[in-house]
Design an enzyme around this catalytic site. Structure first.
Site, PDB file in Angstrom:
ATOM      1  N   ASN A  10       0.787  -1.168   0.005  1.00 35.70           N
ATOM      2  CA  ASN A  10      -0.075  -0.071   0.031  1.00 35.70           C
ATOM      3  C   ASN A  10       0.837   1.158   0.058  1.00 35.70           C
ATOM      4  OD1 ASN A  10      -1.847   2.133   0.366  1.00 35.70           O
ATOM      5  ND2 ASN A  10      -2.401   1.165   2.455  1.00 35.70           N
ATOM      6  N   GLU A 104      -6.980   4.640   7.609  1.00 32.81           N
ATOM      7  CA  GLU A 104      -6.683   5.984   7.142  1.00 32.81           C
ATOM      8  C   GLU A 104      -8.273   6.449   6.697  1.00 32.81           C
ATOM      9  OE1 GLU A 104      -2.922   5.510   5.273  1.00 32.81           O
ATOM     10  OE2 GLU A 104      -2.344   5.060   7.289  1.00 32.81           O
ATOM     11  N   GLY A 241       2.866  -1.049   4.152  1.00 31.96           N
ATOM     12  CA  GLY A 241       2.965   0.491   4.055  1.00 31.96           C
ATOM     13  C   GLY A 241       4.468   0.882   3.675  1.00 31.96           C
ATOM     14  N   GLY A 242       4.993   1.521   4.768  1.00 34.16           N
ATOM     15  CA  GLY A 242       6.268   2.155   4.221  1.00 34.16           C
ATOM     16  C   GLY A 242       7.252   1.220   3.821  1.00 34.16           C
TER      17      GLY A 242
END
Ligand code: 13P
Length: 258
Positions: A10, A104, A241-242
Site C-alpha cells: 500500500n 486512514e 505500507g512504508g
C-alpha cells in the site's frame, strides 16, 4: 488447508510518476524471489495506469504475475460524484484488487462499516478482490475491546455477503497503533486476532469457507519481523505500507512468506 500467501504494497500517497514506474519495474523484475507468494502493488490512483503499464498488464494479466490494486473506490457505478472513482474504472485500468476500509479512510475520511460494506459488494460485482481492513486503536486495545471492535467491523463490513463471495475476499488485520509507528504487533497478538477473525468468518459462512479466506497482517511489517509473523498459522500474508516503497524491503517481506 494451505492458502496462497499474499503480500500487498500500500504505497498510500507517496512517490511520483518516475519513482512509481521504477519501483514497479524493480518488483516485477525480481518477482521470482517471492516464489509462490502473490504480489500486489497498490499505487496512488493517479499512477494506476503508469504502474499497470510498468507491470505489462493487459486485461489484469501481467507477465510477471505481479498484479495491481487500488487504495479506495466509490460504491456507485457512475454519476455525479466529483473526485470519486467507480469500481469498473479500476477494472478498466487493470486492477484486480482494491483496498477497502483502511483505517486512514475510516478515521480521516469518515468511512463507516456500512460504507465499506457497500463498497465490498460493489467491488465483488465487477470482479475485483476487496482487501477489507479492520483493526483496533491503542485506546480500544488497552480497554480490552479488541475483540468487540473487530467483531463489529467484520460483521458490519461483510454483512449480507454470500458464502461464495466471502470466499473470494481478503481481510487485512491492521491494528491502528501499529500503522506507521514502528510498533509491530507481536506474532502472538496478531495470531490471536487472526484466529478471532477466522472464527467470525466461520459464523458468517462456514468453517470450510473461513479456512479458505486469506487474512493479511498489516502495521509496521519489515523484512526483519516478517518471518515470525509468517510462521503463525492464521497469518496468510502482509499489507505493507512504508516498507513497500523500497523493492528490497518489499521483496524481503515477500520472501519471508514464501
Ligand atoms: P506501515 O507498514 O507503514 O505501518 O503501514 C501499514 C498499512 O497501513 C498498510 O495498509
Amino acid at each position: 488447508m494451505s492458502r496462497k500467501k499474499i503480500v500487498a504494497g500500500n504505497w498510500k500517497m507517496n512517490l511520483d510518476r518516475v519513482k512509481a514506474t521504477e519501483l514497479a519495474q524493480a518488483v516485477a523484475g525480481r518477482h521470482a524471489e517471492a516464489g509462490s507468494v502473490e504480489l500486489v502493488l497498490c499505487p496512488p490512483a493517479a499512477y494506476l495506469t503508469t504502474v499497470g503499464t510498468a507491470l505489462g498488464l493487459v486485461h489484469a494479466v501481467s507477465p510477471s504475475g505481479v498484479t495491481l490494486g487500488a487504495q479506495n473506490m466509490h460504491d456507485k457505478a457512475s454519476g455525479a460524484f466529483t473526485g470519486e472513482i467507480a469500481p469498473a474504472m479500476l477494472v478498466d485500468v487493470g486492477c484486480s484488487f482494491v483496498i477497502l476500509g483502511h483505517s486512514e479512510r475510516r478515521t480521516l475520511f469518515g468511512e463507516t462499516d456500512g460504507m465499506v460494506n457497500a463498497k465490498t459488494k460493489a467491488a465483488l460485482a465487477v470482479g475485483l478482490t476487496p482487501i477489507v481492513c479492520v483493526g483496533e486503536t491503542l485506546e480500544e486495545r488497552e480497554a480490552n475491546r479488541t475483540q468487540a471492535v473487530v467483531t463489529t467491523q467484520i460483521n458490519g463490513s461483510l454483512a449480507g455477503l454470500s458464502a461464495a463471495d466471502l470466499e473470494k475476499i481478503v481481510i487485512a488485520y491492521e491494528p491502528v497503533w501499529a500503522i506507521g509507528t514502528g510498533k509491530v504487533a507481536s506474532p502472538q497478538q496478531a495470531q490471536e486476532v487472526h484466529a478471532i477473525i477466522r472464527g467470525l468468518l466461520g459464523a458468517l459462512a462456514s468453517p470450510a469457507v473461513a479456512a479458505k479466506v486469506r487474512i493479511q497482517y498489516g502495521g509496521s511489517v519489515k523484512p526483519d519481523n516478517a518471518a515470525d509473523l509468517a510462521a503463525q498459522p492464521d497469518i496468510d500474508g502482509a499489507l505493507v505500507g512504508g516498507a513497500s516503497l523500497k523493492a528490497d524491503d518489499f521483496l524481503g517481506i515477500a520472501r519471508a512468506f514464501a
